[in-house]
Design an enzyme around this catalytic site. Structure first.
Site, PDB file in Angstrom:
ATOM      1  N   TYR A   9       0.944  -1.300  -0.203  1.00 54.63           N
ATOM      2  CA  TYR A   9      -0.030   0.347   0.102  1.00 54.63           C
ATOM      3  C   TYR A   9       0.828   1.135  -0.126  1.00 54.63           C
ATOM      4  O   TYR A   9       0.610   2.317   0.489  1.00 54.63           O
ATOM      5  CB  TYR A   9      -1.049   0.042   1.151  1.00 54.63           C
ATOM      6  CG  TYR A   9      -2.198  -1.150   0.953  1.00 54.63           C
ATOM      7  CD1 TYR A   9      -2.568  -1.460   0.141  1.00 54.63           C
ATOM      8  CD2 TYR A   9      -1.788  -1.437   2.398  1.00 54.63           C
ATOM      9  CE1 TYR A   9      -3.328  -2.507   0.518  1.00 54.63           C
ATOM     10  CE2 TYR A   9      -2.562  -2.898   2.425  1.00 54.63           C
ATOM     11  CZ  TYR A   9      -3.423  -3.266   1.882  1.00 54.63           C
ATOM     12  OH  TYR A   9      -4.296  -4.809   1.754  1.00 54.63           O
ATOM     13  N   TYR A 137     -14.404  -4.245   3.086  1.00 56.87           N
ATOM     14  CA  TYR A 137     -13.105  -5.056   2.233  1.00 56.87           C
ATOM     15  C   TYR A 137     -13.339  -6.236   2.694  1.00 56.87           C
ATOM     16  O   TYR A 137     -13.447  -6.874   3.740  1.00 56.87           O
ATOM     17  CB  TYR A 137     -12.311  -4.169   3.196  1.00 56.87           C
ATOM     18  CG  TYR A 137     -10.908  -4.760   2.589  1.00 56.87           C
ATOM     19  CD1 TYR A 137      -9.891  -4.736   1.555  1.00 56.87           C
ATOM     20  CD2 TYR A 137      -9.746  -6.084   4.063  1.00 56.87           C
ATOM     21  CE1 TYR A 137      -8.822  -5.267   1.404  1.00 56.87           C
ATOM     22  CE2 TYR A 137      -8.941  -6.295   3.816  1.00 56.87           C
ATOM     23  CZ  TYR A 137      -8.458  -5.116   2.111  1.00 56.87           C
ATOM     24  OH  TYR A 137      -7.214  -6.591   1.834  1.00 56.87           O
ATOM     25  N   ASP A 240     -18.178 -12.508   7.095  1.00 60.54           N
ATOM     26  CA  ASP A 240     -16.480 -12.507   7.152  1.00 60.54           C
ATOM     27  C   ASP A 240     -15.914 -11.398   8.751  1.00 60.54           C
ATOM     28  O   ASP A 240     -16.149 -10.906   8.353  1.00 60.54           O
ATOM     29  CB  ASP A 240     -15.747 -10.949   6.008  1.00 60.54           C
ATOM     30  CG  ASP A 240     -15.070 -10.605   5.944  1.00 60.54           C
ATOM     31  OD1 ASP A 240     -14.147 -11.485   6.836  1.00 60.54           O
ATOM     32  OD2 ASP A 240     -13.830 -10.393   5.284  1.00 60.54           O
ATOM     33  N   LYS A 269      -6.905 -13.116  11.478  1.00 60.36           N
ATOM     34  CA  LYS A 269      -6.667 -11.439  11.873  1.00 60.36           C
ATOM     35  C   LYS A 269      -6.239 -12.226  13.588  1.00 60.36           C
ATOM     36  O   LYS A 269      -5.071 -12.293  13.978  1.00 60.36           O
ATOM     37  CB  LYS A 269      -7.083 -10.804  12.086  1.00 60.36           C
ATOM     38  CG  LYS A 269      -6.981 -10.036  10.220  1.00 60.36           C
ATOM     39  CD  LYS A 269      -7.077  -8.005  10.492  1.00 60.36           C
ATOM     40  CE  LYS A 269      -6.887  -8.141   9.600  1.00 60.36           C
ATOM     41  NZ  LYS A 269      -7.631  -7.904   8.260  1.00 60.36           N
TER      42      LYS A 269
HETATM   43  C1  LIG Z   1      -7.551  -8.035   6.616  1.00 62.85           C
HETATM   44  C2  LIG Z   1      -9.395  -8.240   6.492  1.00 62.85           C
HETATM   45  C3  LIG Z   1      -9.151  -9.282   5.507  1.00 62.85           C
HETATM   46  C4  LIG Z   1      -8.025 -10.410   4.588  1.00 62.85           C
HETATM   47  O1  LIG Z   1      -7.377 -11.172   5.127  1.00 62.85           O
HETATM   48  P1  LIG Z   1      -5.460 -11.413   5.194  1.00 62.85           P
HETATM   49  O2  LIG Z   1      -5.493 -11.999   5.669  1.00 62.85           O
HETATM   50  O3  LIG Z   1      -4.660  -9.851   4.901  1.00 62.85           O
HETATM   51  O4  LIG Z   1      -5.892 -12.275   3.336  1.00 62.85           O
HETATM   52  C5  LIG Z   1     -10.465 -10.092   4.657  1.00 62.85           C
HETATM   53  N1  LIG Z   1     -11.446  -9.370   4.831  1.00 62.85           N
HETATM   54  C6  LIG Z   1     -11.217  -8.369   6.397  1.00 62.85           C
HETATM   55  C7  LIG Z   1     -12.710  -8.490   6.716  1.00 62.85           C
HETATM   56  C8  LIG Z   1      -9.591  -7.690   6.942  1.00 62.85           C
HETATM   57  O5  LIG Z   1     -10.527  -7.153   7.594  1.00 62.85           O
END
Ligand SMILES: *Cc1c(COP(=O)(O)O)cnc(C)c1O
Length: 422
Positions: A9, A137, A240, A269
């Site tokens: 980025y 996202y 997600d 995460k």
């Molecule tokens: C960070 C994130 C992703 C992607 O995860 P990575 O481990 O970086 O591939 C997907 N969805 C959400 C909501 C995120 O915050």
């Protein structure tokens, strides 16, 4: 000599030289210069226990002595089995099956493939598109880019390269909005489903908190309403929870605010406390059982090399144990009190001409400004005060480690405020 490391980025011409991190402890990391910085972002929201947590470090060391890696194709092992059971135990009732992968993006790719194949196996191959929300996202791989916000999001230059999906407006009703306000958001969602449900496999959303799209927060009633709409239109609901999972919104999962079980849920995460990359895609019996069959098309053709990595599973188990034994939800509630007190009660901040809105949810707070230019220089300003802040676009935010002491939490919020009230 400049480093061959290509940073994410980053604008190559204007990026500042990246300071070198040599270690860290608790909510701070240490730079080569000996300086320490209080991390207001807990390293892209994953280091929820802070740096060098002894139990997490020891879990990795102990597992390394036993088994660092083995393929999950046709084999299994104790850390993967145990972690899958634990994830089924702690997630909303009904999510009984766990597919491991190595990152949040891949976890979402798995979720999307699962949803499309589910409908295919039920004789509805025309349901092969997805419905996502504006401001969403979901990751940086191609499949994920195609379901990120197509306008304000970071991937608009790839629009010609990506598959086309459907988008509904981002919800606007706040966390504590009245039902009639939420009803307007749900009407907009219904409108897209009404027109396109015949080709939609799944509705994807970051429940309650659209994170990287601008920390947009919404009501639990929106999640309930989305669940009902998905059932009505035979569309799977995918949560997600890569960012929201493991306490970020104040409950263990955002879904818990609404008492909703999605058909598929993705975690990453905070899953390993940030100590190793890993992800889990959970599915209900309904989704899983559609794959019971004897044709070649019944196999789920996905298998990341490092899925179920024993080190990652072991540290995830330890992370969860610490989270529960040390009552992290209470720590998160304490952080939330400080964030509200420091950021919401300051009339001067909310009425500042550059500030559009200030929002707090769980251990997350954001100051949204009218123009990204108003945040130019804020990272260097915070650095001089010993704080690592990394705003993006029009959003200056904090998502601290849950072990951040109260005085440090106030140092973060006061640094954020000082930028505007200087
Ligand atoms: C960070 C994130 C992703 C992607 O995860 P990575 O481990 O970086 O591939 C997907 N969805 C959400 C909501 C995120 O915050």
């Amino acid at each position: 000599m400049t480093s061959p490391v290509w940073h994410p980025y980053a604008h190559l011409l204007t990026q500042p030289v990246a300071p070198k991190v040599v270690g860290g402890e608790g909510p701070r990391f240490t730079l080569e210069s000996g300086e320490t910085l209080l991390d207001a972002t807990c390293s892209w929201w994953c280091m929820i226990h802070g740096y060098s947590h002894p139990r997490l470090v020891n879990a990795i060391k102990a597992q390394a002595d036993v088994l660092c890696h083995v393929m999950l194709g046709g084999l299994t092992h104790e850390p993967a089995d145990r972690l899958a059971r634990e994830l089924v135990r702690i997630t909303p009732a009904g999510l009984n099956h766990v597919f491991f992968s190595d990152s949040g993006s891949v976890g979402m790719e798995v979720a999307m493939k699962m949803a499309v194949q589910y409908h295919h196996l039920r004789g509805k191959p025309e349901k092969h598109r997805l419905l996502s929300l504006m401001k969403a996202y979901h990751g940086d791989t191609s499949g994920c880019m195609a379901v990120c916000d197509p306008e304000e999001g970071m991937h608009s230059l790839f629009s010609g390269y990506l598959p086309r999906h459907h988008f509904a407006p981002a919800p606007r009703a706040a966390y504590d909005a009245a039902p009639d306000e939420v009803a307007r958001d749900l009407a907009a969602l219904r409108n897209v489903l009404e027109r396109h449900h015949l080709d939609i496999a799944a509705l994807l959303m970051e429940p309650l908190l659209q994170a990287a799209g601008g920390l947009n927060m919404t009501s639990p009633l929106y999640l309930k309403g989305a669940r009902e709409l998905c059932d009505e239109y035979d569309v799977l609901l995918v949560f997600d929870e890569v960012a929201t999972g493991f306490g970020r919104t104040g409950k263990l999962f955002a879904a818990d605010h609404a008492g909703v079980t999605p058909d598929i849920m993705v975690l990453s995460k905070g899953l390993t406390g940030g100590y190793l990359g890993h992800a889990a895609t959970l599915a209900t019996d309904r989704v899983h059982d559609a794959f019971n069959g004897d044709t070649a098309q019944h196999a789920f053709m996905h298998g990341p090399t490092f899925m179920g990595n024993p080190l990652a599973c072991r540290v995830a188990l330890e992370s969860l144990a610490v989270f529960e034994e040390e009552n992290y939800l209470e720590k998160i509630a304490d952080l939330n009190r400080v964030l509200c007190e420091e950021l919401l009660d300051v009339r001067t901040l909310r009425h500042h001409p550059q500030v559009v809105d200030v929002r707090v949810l769980g251990a997350t707070a954001v100051i949204e400004v009218t123009d990204a230019a108003h945040l130019g220089g804020v990272a260097a300003f915070a650095h001089r005060r010993g704080v690592w802040l990394r705003p993006f676009g029009r959003w200056l935010y904090t998502m601290p480690a849950y072990i951040t002491p109260e005085a440090d939490m106030r140092l973060i919020t006061r640094t954020m405020k000082a930028w505007f009230l200087k």
